[in-house]
Design a protein around this motif. Structure first.
Motif, PDB file in Angstrom:
ATOM      1  N   THR A 143       0.820  -1.212   0.000  1.00  0.00           N
ATOM      2  CA  THR A 143       0.000   0.000   0.000  1.00  0.00           C
ATOM      3  C   THR A 143       0.849   1.255   0.000  1.00  0.00           C
ATOM      4  OG1 THR A 143      -1.706  -1.213   1.216  1.00  0.00           O
ATOM      5  CG2 THR A 143      -1.870   1.178   1.195  1.00  0.00           C
ATOM      6  N   LEU A 476      -7.911 -10.643   3.199  1.00  0.00           N
ATOM      7  CA  LEU A 476      -7.788  -9.213   2.898  1.00  0.00           C
ATOM      8  C   LEU A 476      -8.934  -8.739   2.011  1.00  0.00           C
ATOM      9  CD1 LEU A 476      -3.949  -8.866   2.213  1.00  0.00           C
ATOM     10  CD2 LEU A 476      -5.196  -8.286   4.286  1.00  0.00           C
ATOM     11  N   SER A 479     -12.149  -8.718   3.989  1.00  0.00           N
ATOM     12  CA  SER A 479     -12.122  -7.615   4.963  1.00  0.00           C
ATOM     13  C   SER A 479     -12.464  -6.299   4.282  1.00  0.00           C
ATOM     14  CB  SER A 479     -10.745  -7.535   5.615  1.00  0.00           C
ATOM     15  OG  SER A 479     -10.445  -8.715   6.324  1.00  0.00           O
ATOM     16  N   SER A 480     -11.943  -6.091   3.079  1.00  0.00           N
ATOM     17  CA  SER A 480     -12.267  -4.867   2.334  1.00  0.00           C
ATOM     18  C   SER A 480     -13.752  -4.821   1.986  1.00  0.00           C
ATOM     19  CB  SER A 480     -11.418  -4.792   1.062  1.00  0.00           C
ATOM     20  OG  SER A 480     -10.042  -4.834   1.368  1.00  0.00           O
ATOM     21  N   PHE A 484     -16.282  -1.837   3.553  1.00  0.00           N
ATOM     22  CA  PHE A 484     -17.042  -0.962   2.657  1.00  0.00           C
ATOM     23  C   PHE A 484     -18.544  -1.228   2.766  1.00  0.00           C
ATOM     24  CE2 PHE A 484     -12.993  -0.155   0.458  1.00  0.00           C
ATOM     25  CZ  PHE A 484     -13.112   1.213   0.238  1.00  0.00           C
ATOM     26  N   PHE A 528     -16.170  -4.511  -6.973  1.00  0.00           N
ATOM     27  CA  PHE A 528     -14.810  -5.043  -7.019  1.00  0.00           C
ATOM     28  C   PHE A 528     -14.496  -5.729  -8.345  1.00  0.00           C
ATOM     29  CE2 PHE A 528     -12.947  -5.375  -2.500  1.00  0.00           C
ATOM     30  CZ  PHE A 528     -13.412  -4.110  -2.198  1.00  0.00           C
ATOM     31  N   ALA A 559     -13.673   2.725  -3.389  1.00  0.00           N
ATOM     32  CA  ALA A 559     -13.869   1.271  -3.413  1.00  0.00           C
ATOM     33  C   ALA A 559     -13.237   0.658  -4.643  1.00  0.00           C
ATOM     34  CB  ALA A 559     -15.367   0.956  -3.362  1.00  0.00           C
ATOM     35  N   VAL A 562      -9.331   0.689  -4.096  1.00  0.00           N
ATOM     36  CA  VAL A 562      -8.898  -0.294  -3.098  1.00  0.00           C
ATOM     37  C   VAL A 562      -9.147  -1.719  -3.592  1.00  0.00           C
ATOM     38  CG1 VAL A 562      -9.310  -1.188  -0.775  1.00  0.00           C
ATOM     39  CG2 VAL A 562      -9.195   1.277  -1.161  1.00  0.00           C
ATOM     40  N   GLY A 563     -10.357  -1.954  -4.089  1.00  0.00           N
ATOM     41  CA  GLY A 563     -10.717  -3.316  -4.465  1.00  0.00           C
ATOM     42  C   GLY A 563     -10.047  -3.802  -5.722  1.00  0.00           C
ATOM     43  N   MET A 567      -6.444  -4.876  -4.114  1.00  0.00           N
ATOM     44  CA  MET A 567      -6.800  -6.228  -3.668  1.00  0.00           C
ATOM     45  C   MET A 567      -6.802  -7.246  -4.800  1.00  0.00           C
ATOM     46  SD  MET A 567      -6.967  -6.028  -0.509  1.00  0.00           S
ATOM     47  CE  MET A 567      -7.065  -4.755   0.739  1.00  0.00           C
TER      48      MET A 567
END
Length: 773
Positions: A143, A476, A479-480, A484, A528, A559, A562-563, A567
């Motif tokens: 990250t 992970l 969890s994301s 969200f 995602f 989102a 991050v996703g 991820m």
């Protein structure tokens, strides 16, 4: 842990959601009780270990220098105790308060029951799973670097947006800078390509000079750059974690070695006399492998103590015992002719089943086909069930190789057979429904065609090895999704009424809402996977609250970044490392099923097995004089998968770099009469890098087949030098020397001197120099 997330099912704002304060309270009490007992148990055993350590001799502190090191696994696990305690306290207090309020005012909060502290529930993953701890440790490194690359990408989009809002301000999508940035970000995710810029192109053909370079830069270049940065950073982080896991493994081996020593020995590992009895190891193997016969236990003991000395020092213990623990012994089965016949039957059944499904599912049917569909289906189902039953019976009767079995494919074949049989029995009652079940079973059984593909079977086998190690990255991702989802429930829980704004949104897209936990998870899953995320965001522009474009697009863009950018790329990096490295290793001579094999003959005579790909067993003893032959498979554990993900190239790169430097030094040095040979050895895989002089001068003094043993023995002694203290063991300057006389007596009385030293500690790489003096 399952109860913890099941309780979220009863949370939500929708009147149709099965909210139940009592169910929430009961599940919370169960979770609190289970984890409280777990923490108490850990605390008791931790105190026991500490007390036991206090009673041991002071030399034990030298044996276990990392006992209080925060980098060892036991210490790292304690880091999550405090967050877990805080989570349980917050969940308990909030649930009790909500339950009490609901009992006082049952008509007010009955359908708006949400436990907001539940947003921190993913802490349980990192408390329970060491793999999840490794994954979040790697993610922290990913990250910090990827965020800067994403910032660069966003700034590039902003720059293009500033230009677009001046060039194409007549279009609503580029009316001002916020609209222009939002539109170009949607374009960078390919969600609106080419519907966004085709209207502009229709009026201004020169727009292609703006949008095509933007797509090339953002979609092809920047997204690939983000993927490459995530991949490289994640691999480097996992390499660090792999080294840390290796230290944990060494720590566990030290503790096991101490536990197996007799009580009257207290000299510590620093003494030569400190050994363990092989008989004690045999007793442990019988306890952890109760299903193994005495013959198989003897085979494992031969891996542990191949020289039949009866005792093991720590150096031998740390190298041989893990190999035995990873070993799975299987009886060597012949039946090659029967195996070929069964494979021919499976091929025939797969082909006729494929033809049957294709004809029955296509427009090629005719009147005559309706007459033979049931008899043909009955015959094919019977053959398929017969083939699966025959394979399972032959394998379990120990007369066929186990390689012809595959649990996943066999379970699907059995399930397909049961569905088809149900369809055949249901056909006289309801022709249409019975035919549907018959065809459904045959369609599922199409997967049996893939049994004929060695590549597909290899992929399935590797998937079974990778999935346990995938727990960390999946934790992970979930969890994301979870975090969200709770944020979405906080912003828009109950703010979307299905069907209310149907004329303003894409039909049925209001089902992507946050009215309850499961709907929120589905919505975030669609985000995602970049599934029309812009159309989903448009739904919330018409929500009853928090419908500001700044709130909506900030949430969904965050989102997406991050996703998708982090991820999903972490998952991609993990799979690429796990699968591609495995394919490369097969090119180097690995067996087809990914597990090395050796054969052990348990007889009362001495045997020597030595091949290029198998370890050598000097002597095997048996008590009954019987002969048994086994195939020895090395299990692929979490550490093996992580080594595959990282490529395990650290030691190889160190060895190659050292070899290149020595080669350059040799070329630049003036020619001398005295020959100097060098060899670089990697301890884990026994990879060698050296010049041609090493073997040529060594074979005059050492028998060819013994050179490998000499190198391995010296390297093992360097790694665990009995005379070196903890501080000296990490010194690369520490070296060993061995002197060898000529094999044949001659007038030349010169001797061969081999010197060795470690040039890398973790993983271990040794440098060997041979000279004739």
């Amino acid at each position: 842990m399952c109860y913890l997330f099941i309780s979220s099912y009863f949370e939500g704002h929708d009147k149709g959601t099965p909210t139940s304060p009592m169910a929430l309270l009961v599940l919370t009490v169960i979770v609190d009780t289970i984890f409280a007992l777990d923490m108490i148990t850990k605390r008791i055993y931790s105190g026991y270990d500490h007390d036991s350590g206090a009673d041991t001799d002071t030399s034990a502190d030298e044996i276990l220098p990392d006992q209080h090191n925060p980098n060892v696994r036991k210490a790292r696990n304690r880091w999550w105790n405090i967050p877990m305690v805080l989570l349980l306290l917050a969940l308990s207090c909030e649930t009790i308060i909500k339950f009490w309020v609901n009992q006082l005012h049952p008509n007010d909060g009955g359908f708006e029951l949400c436990i907001w502290s539940g947003i921190f529930k993913p802490i349980v993953f990192f408390y329970v799973s060491s793999k999840a701890q490794d994954a979040i440790s790697a993610l922290s490194q990913v990250t910090s670097i990827v965020s800067r690359v994403i910032f660069i990408e966003l700034f590039i989009i902003l720059s293009f947006a500033a230009v677009a809002c001046h060039l194409y301000s007549s279009f609503s999508a580029f009316a001002d800078l916020p609209h222009s940035f939002r539109s170009l970000f949607e374009l960078s995710t390919t969600a609106v390509t080419p519907s966004l810029w085709i209207p502009v192109y229709n009026e201004q053909r020169s727009a292609v000079l703006f949008f095509v370079p933007f797509i090339i830069i953002c979609v092809f270049y920047m997204h690939s750059l983000v993927l490459s940065v995530v991949f490289q950073t994640y691999i480097q982080a996992m390499s660090t974690i792999r080294d840390r896991a290796s230290a944990d493994r060494d720590e566990a081996l030290k503790l096991a070695f101490l536990a197996l020593q007799p009580v009257n020995q207290s000299e510590g590992l620093s003494e030569m006399v400190n050994v363990v009895q092989v008989a004690h190891i045999r007793s442990v193997l019988r306890k952890i492998r109760p299903h193994y016969s005495s013959t198989k236990i003897d085979a494992l003991i031969q891996i542990v103590d191949s020289s039949s000395v009866g005792t093991l020092d720590f150096s031998t213990f740390r190298s041989h015992v893990p190999k035995a623990l990873r070993t799975s012994l299987r009886s060597n089965r012949q039946g090659m002719q029967d195996s070929l016949m069964l494979k021919s039957l499976a091929t025939f059944v797969a082909i006729i089943n494929l033809c049957y499904v294709l004809i029955l599912s296509s427009a090629l049917q005719s009147i005559w086909w309706e007459i033979v569909v049931l008899p043909a289906g009955t015959i094919i189902v019977s053959l398929c069930v017969f083939e699966v039953t025959l394979r399972l019976c032959l394998c379990y009767c120990s007369c066929m190789p186990t390689t012809i079995m595959h649990r996943f494919l066999d379970v699907l074949a059995a399930l397909a057979g049961l569905i088809s049989i149900y369809g055949l029995f249901h056909y006289p009652i309801d022709h249409h429904r019975g035919l549907e079940y018959l065809l459904l079973g045959r369609a599922i059984d199409l997967i049996r065609m893939m049994r004929l593909s060695e590549l597909f079977c290899a992929i399935l086998s590797r998937t079974g090895q990778v999935l346990p190690a995938l727990v960390g990255p999946l934790a992970l991702v979930f969890s994301s999704l979870h975090i969200f989802t709770y944020i979405g429930m906080l912003l828009w829980g109950g703010a979307i009424t299905v069907g209310k704004q149907a004329e303003f949104i894409t039909p049925l897209y209001d089902l992507n809402n946050f009215n309850d936990y499961l709907s929120g998870l589905l919505t975030m899953f669609n985000i995602f996977v970049v599934n029309d995320w812009n159309a989903i965001a448009n739904v919330y522009l018409h929500a009853d609250r928090c419908s500001s474009p700044y709130i909506v697009y900030f949430f969904f863009i965050s989102a997406n970044l991050v996703g998708v950018s982090i991820m999903m790329n972490v998952l991609t990096a993990f799979f690429v490392g796990a699968f591609v490295t495995q394919v490369e290793s097969k090119r180097d001579g690995e067996t087809s099923d990914g597990t090395p094999k050796i054969r052990v003959r348990m007889t009362n005579e001495n045997t020597t097995l030595s091949t290029r790909d198998t370890p050598r067993i000097e002597r095997v003893n048996s008590y009954g004089g019987t002969r048994s032959e086994f195939r020895v498979y090395q299990r692929q554990g979490y550490d093996d998968v992580i080594q595959a993900v990282t490529g395990d190239n650290d030691a190889i790169s160190v060895a190659k770099k050292a070899h290149d430097i020595l080669e350059i030094f040799e070329r630049l040095s003036p020619a001398i009469d005295q020959q100097v040979a060098y060899l670089i050895c990697r301890q884990q895989s026994q990879d060698y890098f050296g010049n041609k002089n090493f073997l040529s001068i060594s074979k005059i003094y050492i028998i060819d087949i013994e050179i490998h043993g000499v190198i391995a023995e010296m390297l093992s002694e360097l790694i665990e030098s009995p005379s070196a203290g903890p501080a000296d063991k990490n010194r690369s300057s520490c070296c060993l020397q061995r002197v060898f006389l000529p094999l044949v007596k001659c007038s030349d009385e010169r001797q061969l001197v081999i010197s060795a030293s470690l040039i890398n500690q973790n993983p271990h790489v040794g440098l060997f120099v041979a000279r004739i003096m």
